[in-house]
Design a protein around this motif. Sequence first.
Motif, short mmCIF file in Angstrom:
data_model
loop_
_atom_site.label_atom_id
_atom_site.label_comp_id
_atom_site.label_asym_id
_atom_site.label_seq_id
_atom_site.Cartn_x
_atom_site.Cartn_y
_atom_site.Cartn_z
N SER A 263 0.91 -0.98 0.03
CA SER A 263 -0.03 -0.14 -0.12
C SER A 263 0.79 1.27 0.10
N GLY A 264 0.40 2.36 -0.72
CA GLY A 264 1.22 3.48 -0.59
C GLY A 264 0.94 4.61 -1.46
N ILE A 265 1.61 5.73 -1.59
CA ILE A 265 1.04 6.59 -2.48
C ILE A 265 2.33 7.02 -3.45
N SER A 266 1.90 7.78 -4.78
CA SER A 266 2.93 8.04 -5.63
C SER A 266 2.40 9.16 -6.02
N ILE A 267 3.53 10.22 -6.69
CA ILE A 267 3.18 11.41 -7.39
C ILE A 267 4.37 11.08 -8.71
N HIS A 268 3.64 11.14 -10.03
CA HIS A 268 4.35 10.68 -11.26
C HIS A 268 3.91 11.76 -12.24
N GLU A 269 4.80 11.82 -13.06
CA GLU A 269 4.58 12.20 -14.72
C GLU A 269 3.58 11.57 -15.28
N ILE A 270 2.81 12.17 -16.23
CA ILE A 270 1.81 11.52 -16.98
C ILE A 270 2.41 11.15 -18.38
N ASN A 271 2.32 9.97 -18.92
CA ASN A 271 2.49 9.87 -20.27
C ASN A 271 1.60 9.29 -21.00
N GLY B 245 4.04 6.58 -16.22
CA GLY B 245 5.07 7.71 -16.25
C GLY B 245 6.34 7.80 -15.17
N GLY B 246 7.12 8.45 -15.54
CA GLY B 246 8.22 8.50 -14.53
C GLY B 246 7.73 8.86 -13.02
N ILE B 247 8.34 8.17 -12.15
CA ILE B 247 7.86 8.35 -10.78
C ILE B 247 8.88 9.40 -10.22
N ILE B 248 7.95 10.45 -9.61
CA ILE B 248 8.83 11.58 -8.69
C ILE B 248 8.92 11.18 -7.51
N LEU C 64 2.36 14.80 1.47
CA LEU C 64 3.73 14.65 0.60
C LEU C 64 3.51 15.66 -0.49
N PHE C 65 2.42 16.00 -1.07
CA PHE C 65 2.33 17.08 -2.18
C PHE C 65 2.77 18.47 -1.50
N PHE C 66 1.92 18.97 -0.41
CA PHE C 66 2.41 20.08 0.36
C PHE C 66 3.75 20.07 0.67
N LYS C 67 4.61 19.16 0.80
CA LYS C 67 5.87 19.11 1.23
C LYS C 67 6.81 19.08 0.14
N LYS C 68 6.35 18.72 -1.06
CA LYS C 68 7.38 18.75 -2.13
C LYS C 68 6.85 19.57 -3.46
N TYR C 69 5.86 20.33 -3.34
CA TYR C 69 5.18 20.97 -4.44
C TYR C 69 6.47 22.04 -5.06
N LYS C 70 7.10 22.67 -4.37
CA LYS C 70 7.92 23.61 -4.83
C LYS C 70 9.03 22.94 -5.69
N ILE C 71 9.52 21.83 -5.40
CA ILE C 71 10.46 20.95 -6.19
C ILE C 71 9.92 20.49 -7.12
N ILE C 72 8.53 20.13 -7.22
CA ILE C 72 7.93 19.52 -8.41
C ILE C 72 7.66 20.89 -9.41
N PHE C 73 7.27 21.85 -8.80
CA PHE C 73 6.85 22.95 -9.95
C PHE C 73 8.04 23.66 -10.52
N ASN C 74 9.36 23.24 -9.61
CA ASN C 74 10.53 23.85 -10.11
C ASN C 74 11.41 22.89 -10.98
N PHE C 75 10.97 21.61 -11.06
CA PHE C 75 11.35 20.62 -11.92
C PHE C 75 12.75 20.11 -11.26
N TYR D 270 13.58 17.61 -9.64
CA TYR D 270 13.47 16.18 -9.17
C TYR D 270 14.13 15.32 -10.34
N LYS D 271 14.28 13.98 -10.08
CA LYS D 271 14.93 13.05 -11.02
C LYS D 271 13.51 11.77 -11.13
#
Length: 207
Positions: free
Chosen positions: A112-120, A126-129, A158-169, A171-172
């Motif tokens: 069980s878990g959660i994931s944030i990823h790019e959409i293809n 898509g690639g998992i962030i 998780l999104f609240f914590k990482k949104y700046k990193i995501i919006f500024n790209f 991440y790998k």
Amino acid sequence: WPVLIAQLAWFMHWKKFMKKKILFLGYGKKITRIISFLKRKKYLVIEHGQKNLLGKDTIGVDHIICFGYRKIIKKNVLKILKNPAINLHISYLPYNRGSHPNFWSFVENTPSGISIHEINSGIDSGGIIYRKKIKFPLNKNLTFKKTHSILLIEIEKLFFKKYKIIFNFKYKTKFPKEPGSFHNKRDLPKKFKNWNVSIKDYLKSLK
């Protein structure tokens, strides 16, 4: 030149105060706190709901966030996006791609878990962030509805914590080697209709 430099300086100053436009697909603000969170952070959020996404909808959009979106974004739309669209999925990808991930994680004994990823062009492929395992103790009071609610809260956090990193790209993306799993909406057992049932009791009934 002095005029050009002054105009450029004015533009850069003005640009700092422009609101970035976010197109939010899927859940509304009654279900997720992310929309209100982004508005408080001074983003211009356009709620798209469950409507099909067309190319014209993406004009002038800086970021596209999908959360609980039940449609597939077409390839021709993905190609014209300014930045990769991002999806929030309540499973530990690549396990339980597709529909009802929380249900299948218990029934098939996968993480069980959660994931944030790019959409293809695939489904949750898509690639998992970011991804994170969430462990649930199978006690008598734990239900599918309860665990679903917990996963929603965890992915929001998780999104609240990482949104700046995501919006500024900054991440790998990753493509884990686990075999994973996938389920269609129609795969859910027809006899299963009560999300408030005890998970422990339901799993016993399958034996």
